[in-house]
Design an enzyme around this catalytic site. Structure first.
Site, PDB file in Angstrom:
ATOM      1  CG  HIS A  26      44.267  45.363  44.240  1.00 34.19           C
ATOM      2  ND1 HIS A  26      43.653  44.823  43.120  1.00 34.19           N
ATOM      3  CD2 HIS A  26      45.188  44.443  44.627  1.00 34.19           C
ATOM      4  CE1 HIS A  26      44.185  43.646  42.855  1.00 34.19           C
ATOM      5  NE2 HIS A  26      45.106  43.397  43.750  1.00 34.19           N
ATOM      6  CE  LYS A  69      39.528  43.315  44.130  1.00 36.35           C
ATOM      7  NZ  LYS A  69      38.950  43.646  42.841  1.00 36.35           N
ATOM      8  CG  MET A  90      34.294  35.694  41.071  1.00 33.72           C
ATOM      9  SD  MET A  90      36.024  35.378  41.521  1.00 33.72           S
ATOM     10  CE  MET A  90      36.206  36.447  42.950  1.00 33.72           C
ATOM     11  CB  SER A 110      42.311  41.056  44.949  1.00 32.74           C
ATOM     12  OG  SER A 110      43.168  41.013  43.821  1.00 32.74           O
ATOM     13  N   GLY A 111      42.020  38.253  43.407  1.00 29.08           N
ATOM     14  CA  GLY A 111      42.672  36.986  43.093  1.00 29.08           C
ATOM     15  C   GLY A 111      41.953  36.212  42.008  1.00 29.08           C
ATOM     16  CD  GLU A 134      44.225  43.744  38.284  1.00 32.31           C
ATOM     17  OE1 GLU A 134      43.448  43.447  37.358  1.00 32.31           O
ATOM     18  OE2 GLU A 134      44.007  43.457  39.480  1.00 32.31           O
TER      19      GLU A 134
END
Length: 473
Positions: A187, A184, A14, A130-131, A191
């Site tokens: 999120h 997050k 990351m 995020s991603g 998810e």
């Protein structure tokens, strides 16, 4: 040498991808990894971006290489490693410098760290990213918590590297201290629910309709062209289409049905409970992953009880239509719960979270990106941010059309012996939410009977006790 605009510590997957993204967008970046060989390997692999990267052998060298006030992104494992890195940076950073934790931190740790740095001259940003790996490299969704002033220093870099939705950056300042990491976390909770409901629909297609992966893939691909258009539906179709090179079988058929989790889904459930806000679809998704990890027990239970799921009868086209709408209804309920939890936290922690902005920065780059979020952003732009999504006119209309299908699918799955915990929890939440008089009157009577907790009456204000007499304990 020209000073770097920003620094980064931690060149794992990351961190490396985020650093390359920053360099590619024209911002010089200083990098450091505690393993020098990792730093060298990163620089050598940077290719044409090599001149935009300043490799550093120590954190002292790192901070010296950055234009003040100096922002430094930490991309290390959450928990103690972050605290250790902050302690090291405090020894070399100066007034107004900014420490940015871009990992999957517990927002309560972020709030603690923010407070611990007060009075030190340094400031702290908790930044949700995020991603995944692809997002970090080419454009993630970025959720920032910290002071407005610290965000202004890094805003140019963050908006440049973020995903774009119709040209609009998917990065925003959301509030002070832990706001970014909390958003997050929710999120990720949404998810979890989204993925679990997709898996439950897949289970019905496989076990209830007897369809093979290659038959199911085009179903999801078709749904991705309509109301369910999203990243998760898109990749579901791709996953189901893929074959295993070793066996030639569909990849999904050779994957062990035992899921992992890193903690953010569990955190979202804990915080929802702490705030007293139901997030039942998210809770069910977290529990489903835990149950999936109990593989040996599940195999033993199958031997004890059998697992002869009944097939879905009737016209396949009708069932597929119901499955699409059931998934859509479940998705609405899950998002309603997630946004309700954020609204509760916003009030609890004084963040004033901008709900339309949150929906907007989730429209690209992040795992739950979908056209659905554009509708949410527009809806919250016209409504009070504390309004439950189920009460927004556009969603009242959509849920009104979709919930009968959710009801039929949950009922048929129960009859067939197919587990649909997230979908059924979403339905129960919806039914409970729209029931003007529920059954908790009996619960309150019971509580008063055995514990003298009291209850409210429908015809008079105040607290009352029932005529239970000597039977009460």
């Amino acid at each position: 040498m020209e000073k770097a605009e920003i620094g980064l510590i931690g060149l794992g997957t990351m961190g490396s991808n985020l650093a390359l993204n920053i360099a590619e967008k024209g911002h010089r970046i200083a990098v450091f990894n505690r393993t020098p060989a990792r730093t060298q390997a990163f620089v050598e692999s940077a290719g044409a971006l090599r001149d935009m990267v300043v490799p550093c052998a120590s954190i002292e060298e790192l901070t010296d290489a950055i234009r003040p006030p100096r922002p430094v992104i930490i991309m290390v494992l959450a928990g103690t490693p972050v605290d250790e890195q902050i302690a090291a940076l405090r020894g070399v950073m100066s007034a107004n410098d900014i420490i940015i934790d871009a990992g999957n931190a517990n927002f309560r740790d972020t709030m603690r760290r923010f407070k611990e740095l007060e009075g030190s001259g340094l400031t702290f940003i908790g930044m949700g990213v995020s991603g995944g790996e692809e997002g970090a490299r080419h454009g993630p969704s970025i959720m920032v918590g910290g002071t407005p002033e610290s965000y202004q220093r890094v805003e140019g870099v963050l908006t440049a590297i973020s995903a774009k939705f119709k040209g609009e950056p998917c990065a925003a300042w959301l509030g002070t201290d832990g706001a970014g990491h909390f958003v997050k976390t929710i999120h990720n909770g949404i998810e979890y629910a989204d993925m679990q409901m997709i898996a439950e629909i897949y289970g019905i297609l496989r076990d209830g309709l007897g369809m093979r992966p290659k038959e199911i893939a085009p179903v999801f691909a078709g749904w991705n062209k309509g109301r369910l258009e999203s990243y998760l539906i898109e990749i579901t179709a791709s996953v189901l289409e893929a074959d295993d090179p070793k066996t030639g079988r569909p990849v999904v058929d050779i994957i062990l049905d035992r899921a992992g989790q890193k903690g953010t889904g569990k955190w979202s459930v804990i915080e929802a409970q702490q705030l007293g806000i139901p997030a039942t679809a998210i809770e069910a998704a977290v529990a489903a992953r835990v149950l999936s990890s109990m593989k040996d027990e599940r195999l033993a239970a199958e031997k004890a009880y059998g697992a002869n799921a009944l097939k879905f009868a009737g016209d396949r086209g009708d069932v597929l239509g119901d499955l699409e709408l059931a998934l859509f209804a479940g998705k609405i309920a899950a998002y309603a719960q997630g946004f309700a939890v954020m609204a509760g936290a916003s009030k609890e922690f004084g963040w004033n979270l901008p709900m339309p902005t949150i929906a907007k920065i989730w429209r690209a780059g992040c795992i739950i990106r979908s056209q659905f979020l554009d509708t949410i952003a527009e809806a919250f732009g016209k409504a009070d941010p504390s309004t439950n999504l189920l009460m927004v006119p556009a969603f009242v209309e959509m849920m009104g059309k979709a919930h009968p299908s959710l009801r039929r699918i949950v009922a048929r799955a129960a009859e067939a012996g197919l587990p649909v915990p997230a979908l059924s929890s979403a339905l129960a939440y919806f039914d409970g939410y729209r029931q003007g008089r529920g059954s908790t009157d009996l619960t309150q009577a019971q509580r008063d009977f055995f514990g003298a907790h009291g209850f409210e009456r429908i015809d008079a204000p105040g607290a009352f006790h029932g005529p239970w007499g000597s039977g009460a304990a």
